[in-house]
Design a protein around this motif. Structure first.
Motif, PDB file in Angstrom:
ATOM      1  N   GLY A 128       0.838  -1.194   0.000  1.00  0.00           N
ATOM      2  CA  GLY A 128       0.000   0.000   0.000  1.00  0.00           C
ATOM      3  C   GLY A 128       0.866   1.235   0.000  1.00  0.00           C
ATOM      4  O   GLY A 128       2.081   1.164   0.224  1.00  0.00           O
ATOM      5  N   PRO A 129       0.276   2.405  -0.219  1.00  0.00           N
ATOM      6  CA  PRO A 129       1.036   3.658  -0.234  1.00  0.00           C
ATOM      7  C   PRO A 129       1.688   3.937   1.116  1.00  0.00           C
ATOM      8  O   PRO A 129       1.299   3.357   2.145  1.00  0.00           O
ATOM      9  N   SER A 130       2.670   4.821   1.139  1.00  0.00           N
ATOM     10  CA  SER A 130       3.282   5.262   2.392  1.00  0.00           C
ATOM     11  C   SER A 130       2.209   5.852   3.294  1.00  0.00           C
ATOM     12  O   SER A 130       1.339   6.590   2.834  1.00  0.00           O
ATOM     13  N   GLY A 131       2.260   5.492   4.583  1.00  0.00           N
ATOM     14  CA  GLY A 131       1.287   6.005   5.534  1.00  0.00           C
ATOM     15  C   GLY A 131      -0.056   5.297   5.505  1.00  0.00           C
ATOM     16  O   GLY A 131      -1.016   5.743   6.139  1.00  0.00           O
ATOM     17  N   SER A 132      -0.135   4.166   4.793  1.00  0.00           N
ATOM     18  CA  SER A 132      -1.425   3.474   4.651  1.00  0.00           C
ATOM     19  C   SER A 132      -1.778   2.620   5.864  1.00  0.00           C
ATOM     20  O   SER A 132      -2.931   2.231   6.029  1.00  0.00           O
ATOM     21  N   GLY A 133      -0.772   2.304   6.704  1.00  0.00           N
ATOM     22  CA  GLY A 133      -1.035   1.490   7.887  1.00  0.00           C
ATOM     23  C   GLY A 133      -0.337   0.138   7.889  1.00  0.00           C
ATOM     24  O   GLY A 133      -0.550  -0.681   8.784  1.00  0.00           O
ATOM     25  N   LYS A 134       0.525  -0.105   6.897  1.00  0.00           N
ATOM     26  CA  LYS A 134       1.214  -1.399   6.775  1.00  0.00           C
ATOM     27  C   LYS A 134       2.054  -1.709   8.009  1.00  0.00           C
ATOM     28  O   LYS A 134       1.941  -2.781   8.612  1.00  0.00           O
ATOM     29  N   SER A 135       2.923  -0.772   8.376  1.00  0.00           N
ATOM     30  CA  SER A 135       3.827  -1.001   9.511  1.00  0.00           C
ATOM     31  C   SER A 135       3.061  -1.036  10.832  1.00  0.00           C
ATOM     32  O   SER A 135       3.416  -1.796  11.740  1.00  0.00           O
ATOM     33  N   THR A 136       2.001  -0.230  10.935  1.00  0.00           N
ATOM     34  CA  THR A 136       1.165  -0.270  12.140  1.00  0.00           C
ATOM     35  C   THR A 136       0.571  -1.655  12.325  1.00  0.00           C
ATOM     36  O   THR A 136       0.596  -2.226  13.428  1.00  0.00           O
ATOM     37  N   LEU A 137       0.063  -2.225  11.244  1.00  0.00           N
ATOM     38  CA  LEU A 137      -0.511  -3.571  11.308  1.00  0.00           C
ATOM     39  C   LEU A 137       0.540  -4.584  11.742  1.00  0.00           C
ATOM     40  O   LEU A 137       0.285  -5.416  12.628  1.00  0.00           O
ATOM     41  N   LEU A 138       1.727  -4.510  11.158  1.00  0.00           N
ATOM     42  CA  LEU A 138       2.788  -5.462  11.505  1.00  0.00           C
ATOM     43  C   LEU A 138       3.192  -5.309  12.971  1.00  0.00           C
ATOM     44  O   LEU A 138       3.415  -6.300  13.671  1.00  0.00           O
ATOM     45  N   ASN A 139       3.284  -4.072  13.441  1.00  0.00           N
ATOM     46  CA  ASN A 139       3.652  -3.827  14.845  1.00  0.00           C
ATOM     47  C   ASN A 139       2.610  -4.392  15.810  1.00  0.00           C
ATOM     48  O   ASN A 139       2.948  -4.894  16.893  1.00  0.00           O
ATOM     49  N   LEU A 140       1.337  -4.317  15.432  1.00  0.00           N
ATOM     50  CA  LEU A 140       0.278  -4.876  16.278  1.00  0.00           C
ATOM     51  C   LEU A 140       0.349  -6.403  16.288  1.00  0.00           C
ATOM     52  O   LEU A 140       0.201  -7.035  17.333  1.00  0.00           O
ATOM     53  N   LEU A 141       0.602  -6.994  15.131  1.00  0.00           N
ATOM     54  CA  LEU A 141       0.732  -8.451  15.051  1.00  0.00           C
ATOM     55  C   LEU A 141       1.943  -8.938  15.835  1.00  0.00           C
ATOM     56  O   LEU A 141       1.928 -10.025  16.415  1.00  0.00           O
ATOM     57  N   ALA A 142       2.985  -8.103  15.866  1.00  0.00           N
ATOM     58  CA  ALA A 142       4.220  -8.469  16.565  1.00  0.00           C
ATOM     59  C   ALA A 142       4.147  -8.204  18.069  1.00  0.00           C
ATOM     60  O   ALA A 142       5.112  -8.466  18.789  1.00  0.00           O
ATOM     61  N   THR A 143       3.022  -7.675  18.538  1.00  0.00           N
ATOM     62  CA  THR A 143       2.807  -7.271  19.940  1.00  0.00           C
ATOM     63  C   THR A 143       3.773  -6.169  20.369  1.00  0.00           C
ATOM     64  O   THR A 143       3.993  -5.967  21.552  1.00  0.00           O
ATOM     65  N   ILE A 144       4.348  -5.448  19.411  1.00  0.00           N
ATOM     66  CA  ILE A 144       5.190  -4.292  19.720  1.00  0.00           C
ATOM     67  C   ILE A 144       4.303  -3.132  20.154  1.00  0.00           C
ATOM     68  O   ILE A 144       4.693  -2.284  20.948  1.00  0.00           O
ATOM     69  N   ASP A 145       3.075  -3.109  19.628  1.00  0.00           N
ATOM     70  CA  ASP A 145       2.096  -2.075  19.962  1.00  0.00           C
ATOM     71  C   ASP A 145       0.769  -2.758  20.292  1.00  0.00           C
ATOM     72  O   ASP A 145       0.556  -3.928  19.947  1.00  0.00           O
ATOM     73  N   ASN A 172      -9.453  -7.671  17.798  1.00  0.00           N
ATOM     74  CA  ASN A 172      -8.742  -8.837  18.307  1.00  0.00           C
ATOM     75  C   ASN A 172      -7.708  -9.358  17.323  1.00  0.00           C
ATOM     76  O   ASN A 172      -7.901  -9.289  16.108  1.00  0.00           O
ATOM     77  N   ILE A 173      -6.615  -9.887  17.887  1.00  0.00           N
ATOM     78  CA  ILE A 173      -5.620 -10.645  17.134  1.00  0.00           C
ATOM     79  C   ILE A 173      -5.539 -12.012  17.793  1.00  0.00           C
ATOM     80  O   ILE A 173      -5.212 -12.114  18.981  1.00  0.00           O
ATOM     81  N   LEU A 174      -5.838 -13.057  17.039  1.00  0.00           N
ATOM     82  CA  LEU A 174      -5.815 -14.410  17.583  1.00  0.00           C
ATOM     83  C   LEU A 174      -4.820 -15.253  16.798  1.00  0.00           C
ATOM     84  O   LEU A 174      -4.942 -15.396  15.578  1.00  0.00           O
ATOM     85  N   ILE A 188      15.108 -20.248  13.891  1.00  0.00           N
ATOM     86  CA  ILE A 188      15.804 -21.243  14.703  1.00  0.00           C
ATOM     87  C   ILE A 188      14.880 -21.941  15.698  1.00  0.00           C
ATOM     88  O   ILE A 188      15.059 -23.108  16.036  1.00  0.00           O
ATOM     89  N   HIS A 189      13.861 -21.226  16.183  1.00  0.00           N
ATOM     90  CA  HIS A 189      12.955 -21.802  17.182  1.00  0.00           C
ATOM     91  C   HIS A 189      11.634 -22.274  16.563  1.00  0.00           C
ATOM     92  O   HIS A 189      10.675 -22.538  17.277  1.00  0.00           O
ATOM     93  N   GLN A 190      11.633 -22.383  15.217  1.00  0.00           N
ATOM     94  CA  GLN A 190      10.454 -22.861  14.482  1.00  0.00           C
ATOM     95  C   GLN A 190       9.179 -22.128  14.911  1.00  0.00           C
ATOM     96  O   GLN A 190       8.236 -22.719  15.448  1.00  0.00           O
ATOM     97  N   PRO A 191       9.130 -20.822  14.643  1.00  0.00           N
ATOM     98  CA  PRO A 191       7.985 -20.020  15.088  1.00  0.00           C
ATOM     99  C   PRO A 191       6.704 -20.366  14.343  1.00  0.00           C
ATOM    100  O   PRO A 191       6.738 -20.892  13.222  1.00  0.00           O
ATOM    101  N   GLN A 192       5.574 -20.049  14.971  1.00  0.00           N
ATOM    102  CA  GLN A 192       4.281 -20.229  14.322  1.00  0.00           C
ATOM    103  C   GLN A 192       4.133 -19.287  13.127  1.00  0.00           C
ATOM    104  O   GLN A 192       3.532 -19.634  12.117  1.00  0.00           O
ATOM    105  N   LEU A 193       4.692 -18.074  13.269  1.00  0.00           N
ATOM    106  CA  LEU A 193       4.496 -17.034  12.256  1.00  0.00           C
ATOM    107  C   LEU A 193       5.768 -16.229  12.093  1.00  0.00           C
ATOM    108  O   LEU A 193       6.361 -15.775  13.081  1.00  0.00           O
ATOM    109  N   LEU A 194       6.206 -16.066  10.841  1.00  0.00           N
ATOM    110  CA  LEU A 194       7.371 -15.234  10.529  1.00  0.00           C
ATOM    111  C   LEU A 194       6.879 -13.897   9.982  1.00  0.00           C
ATOM    112  O   LEU A 194       6.150 -13.853   8.989  1.00  0.00           O
ATOM    113  N   LEU A 195       7.262 -12.801  10.650  1.00  0.00           N
ATOM    114  CA  LEU A 195       6.897 -11.454  10.232  1.00  0.00           C
ATOM    115  C   LEU A 195       8.113 -10.775   9.613  1.00  0.00           C
ATOM    116  O   LEU A 195       9.171 -10.693  10.245  1.00  0.00           O
TER     117      LEU A 195
END
Length: 249
Positions: A37-54, A60-62, A156-163
């Motif tokens: 998506g364009p710059s400022g569209s929310g891509k990084s915000t979404l990734l940060n929420l999925l990563a529990t950084i924010d 909900n995120i399940l 290395i730890h065989q994660p459920q999800l790679l971001l």
């Protein structure tokens, strides 16, 4: 395996900015999905929420039915180490550690046995073609090699999800291609579930599905059906439509 429901994120108190406006997204096991998506569209915000950084403002995120945002700080730290893998544009490797020390860092933090770490390291280093680099410091290897090391650390730890956040952003064309082929192989052969933010249509063409964000909302998605070249062309057309430049040609 990942369910995002009505996800919203608002910043500010007096002057509010709504970065995400009710995102719904389902990710199945072993999918390789690109977010564009364009710059400022929310891509990084979404990734940060999925990563529990924010934390989300609402929604909900399940991950496999579990909501990480209901965990305390210690549990969240453990969740990140055990369930998620991260690959960043800037590699985020520790320059004072060797390549092998960087790769096994998630296992070291979890107090894993040396024998278990050594076995996992050997398998992964051989798999990713970096066995000859293990004793080197980060300053002694190239950018493409550093990103391979970062992918190894993430897996290395065989994660459920790679971001992955712009994983080819700091790489030249050949290194970018190598890293994307590596992620594609991990997805196809190791059944790794990967969610990648990218602005690069060529990198995106390695994915199975692309979801497009604009102004904090998912506006479209496309699937790879007829090969990478056709998918690349589709991505370019869709980006032009979403960014509103289709009438300029």
């Amino acid at each position: 395996m990942l369910q995002v429901e009505k996800l919203r994120k608002t910043y500010g108190t007096e002057i509010k900015y709504e970065a995400l406006k009710g995102i719904d997204l389902t990710v199945e096991d072993s999918e390789f999905i690109g977010i564009m998506g364009p710059s400022g569209s929310g891509k990084s915000t979404l990734l940060n929420l999925l990563a529990t950084i924010d934390q989300p403002t609402s929604g909900n995120i399940l991950l496999n039915g579990n909501n990480p945002n209901k965990l305390n700080q210690e549990e969240i730290a453990k969740f990140r180490r055990r369930e998620l893998g991260f690959v960043f544009q800037s590699f985020n490797l520790m320059p004072t550690l060797t390549v092998e020390e960087n790769i096994v860092l998630p296992l070291t933090l979890d107090g894993e046995k040396i024998a278990v770490m050594d076995k996992a390291l050997k398998i992964l280093a051989d798999r990713l073609g970096i066995a000859s680099l293990l004793k080197k410091r980060i300053a002694e290897i190239s950018g493409g090699q550093a990103q391979r090391v970062a992918v190894a650390r993430a897996m290395i730890h065989q994660p459920q999800l790679l971001l992955a956040d712009e994983p080819t952003g700091n790489l030249d064309t050949k290194s970018s291609k190598d890293v994307m082929q590596l992620l594609q192989t991990l997805n196809q052969e190791e059944k790794a579930t990967i969610l990648m933010v990218t602005h690069d249509p060529l990198a995106a063409s390695y994915c199975e599905r692309i979801v497009f964000i604009k102004d904090g909302q998912l506006v479209d998605e496309i699937h790879q059906r007829e090969g990478q070249k056709q998918f690349y062309d589709e991505i370019m057309v869709k980006l032009a439509e979403i960014e509103g430049v289709e009438n300029e040609f």
